[in-house]
Design an enzyme around this catalytic site. Structure first.
Site, mmCIF file in Angstrom:
data_model
loop_
_atom_site.group_PDB
_atom_site.id
_atom_site.type_symbol
_atom_site.label_atom_id
_atom_site.label_comp_id
_atom_site.label_asym_id
_atom_site.label_seq_id
_atom_site.Cartn_x
_atom_site.Cartn_y
_atom_site.Cartn_z
ATOM 1 N N GLU A 128 0.983 -1.538 0.258
ATOM 2 C CA GLU A 128 -0.174 -0.032 -0.051
ATOM 3 C C GLU A 128 0.871 1.078 0.083
ATOM 4 O OE1 GLU A 128 -2.904 -0.491 -1.323
ATOM 5 O OE2 GLU A 128 -4.259 -0.730 0.508
ATOM 6 N N THR A 181 -7.705 9.040 -4.760
ATOM 7 C CA THR A 181 -7.479 8.818 -2.513
ATOM 8 C C THR A 181 -6.992 10.689 -1.940
ATOM 9 O OG1 THR A 181 -6.963 6.910 -3.162
ATOM 10 C CG2 THR A 181 -6.671 7.917 -0.613
#
Lengths: 306, 306
Positions: A128, A181
């Site tokens: 991630e 995001t």
């Protein structure tokens, strides 16, 4: 074992009230990945289908996780990775988490399962970091543990596996628009009213109680997000209409999947979940936005051998 | 039935992470109350032992709740109430809630149990209005439902009963100093960091998961309060020392009971809970502050007929 084919599920993070703390894995939507041992050390990405992702194994999420684990375990082999993406990056369904978790799970199988799930989650979190710059746990933990998970603590990492009623079914709609995001994070306030926070943790408590006790009504009443949804929903066209249509068709609740743009609904039973799918698809059919819909059980196992 | 004797438990609200949302009832500490039907309508408080509380039934918490219920149910009788307080008002152990809940439970028995627990909680909350000006649910809900409770929502009121491991034992110390609820509220910020809030709801999720799954370690790891405790503990002399002593003696966790000054600890097993009692009493023994200590199971039933 010289080759392994794995399935790594799409995941829904946040789950309304559980912002940055909860997530669940889908049973039928996810990526297929093939990992083959090579004599030469190092990691090669030899195939990527279904998405435009980097072949450079330092920049590829799965490649980065695999390299980290081979190094940590002092493995005497290298890897060839093939990735078949069945859902799109940027969907809010944990695309990078699926790649990272699939790699962590598969490499661990090839290493004779030396790492427990908590360690696999930590490795996948490094994927991630490659994808978005932050070691976010919720999607990767959901993918690795399966079912519903709670990230009780990030430091030290503490993952709680929450039992899931068998008859709880997710419906997903992915409108094919882009939400970064970063933008999704920016609209969420860094400070909140204590009253809002109390409501939010009361609902987290209700959702977890409902999951343990198979109380579908309680699950539904608890699927309330006062923190992210009121600010993020403006980034998703027709969000209110979709949520309204889902609830009207019998969904227990609905909300934004991760940082969006996908929207999830939870229903009791497959029939209702399919009615919800039809109803929310109808909302987007009236627009010129492309979309995909999915109906899936919650995955009990998460990442698994195919 | 013309007369009923009831026991109404002391309660611990907040329970660290569950600020304004959670509570539990004690098995052995609480008030005894006797309710006797009278021919003449209206409510008389004929005896109060153990505390200096108003005899005027409009101003007495139990009297006010009883009047409300007799009026609501159009009862054709009045009531004489005797109250035997076994723990002191202002302790942070839900003294007014015990009176209010005991009255609600007892009057309901005399009315042939016409009201469900949720309605009893609403009546008892009106007793809290008389006591402190706010219709606070956590203590009264814990007293009426027993065990651990979650107030999922205040409006509409939604109470969730959480199962409690049998071997979970509470240790309480009540240092006899005065903290006004108003002062205790004032030191808690009205806005909090989102990061703090996320940690708090992650711990609420962990605590509830631990209670459902009998996972004592998880219960302990989740007993963290980042919101009220850091601000309120300065109102309680030796708080840090007491908490440290409790944890060192094997308690799973410890925190402020309600708005204080009582401090609670939770332990696995009676023996550990008694060691904790000894250790935390030792802290206050070195001071000139009077104190009481209690060790009790969590009450499964809450308010009950004696």
């Amino acid at each position: 074992m010289d080759q392994i084919k794995v399935f790594s599920p799409a995941t829904v993070a946040n789950v309304s009230c559980g912002y940055d703390a909860m997530g669940f894995a889908l049973e039928t939507l996810g990526d297929d990945m093939i990992f083959t041992k090579t004599d030469s050390k190092g990691v090669i990405i030899s195939k990527i289908e279904g998405a435009d992702l980097p072949y450079d194994s330092d920049k590829n999420v799965a490649g980065a996780v695999a390299q980290l684990m081979l190094k940590d375990s002092k493995a005497n082999f290298g890897l060839d990775i093939q990735i078949f993406k069945n859902f799109k990056p940027g969907s809010g369904l944990g695309s990078s988490a699926a790649s990272a978790s699939g790699a962590a799970f598969a490499v661990n199988q090839l290493l004779d399962k030396r790492y427990p799930d908590l360690e696999l989650t930590k490795f996948a979190m490094q994927g991630e970091v490659v994808a978005c710059g932050s070691a976010i746990a919720d999607n990767v933990a959901a993918a690795i543990y399966g079912g519903f998970i709670l990230v009780r603590s990030n430091e030290p990492l503490d993952i709680v596996n929450i039992p899931t009623p068998t008859n709880l079914i997710a419906t997903i709609i992915h409108p094919q628009i882009e939400i970064k995001t970063e933008d999704a994070r920016k609209v969420v306030p860094t400070q909140i009213d204590l009253k809002t926070a109390i409501s939010q943790w009361s609902n987290v408590g209700g959702l977890i109680s409902g999951l343990y006790s198979n109380n579908f009504d309680l699950i539904g009443r608890s699927l309330v997000d006062l923190v992210a949804e009121p600010n993020r929903k403006k980034l998703i066209p027709f969000f209110d209409e979709v949520k309204h249509a889902a609830l009207k068709s019998g969904a227990l609740g609905a909300g934004i999947s991760g940082s969006g743009p996908s929207i999830f609904a939870l229903s009791e039973g497959l029939e209702t979940a399919k009615q919800v799918e039809y109803a929310i698809a109808s909302v987007y059919k009236k627009s010129d936005i492309d979309f995909s819909t999915y109906v899936s059980q919650i995955s009990k196992t998460g990442t698994r051998i195919q």
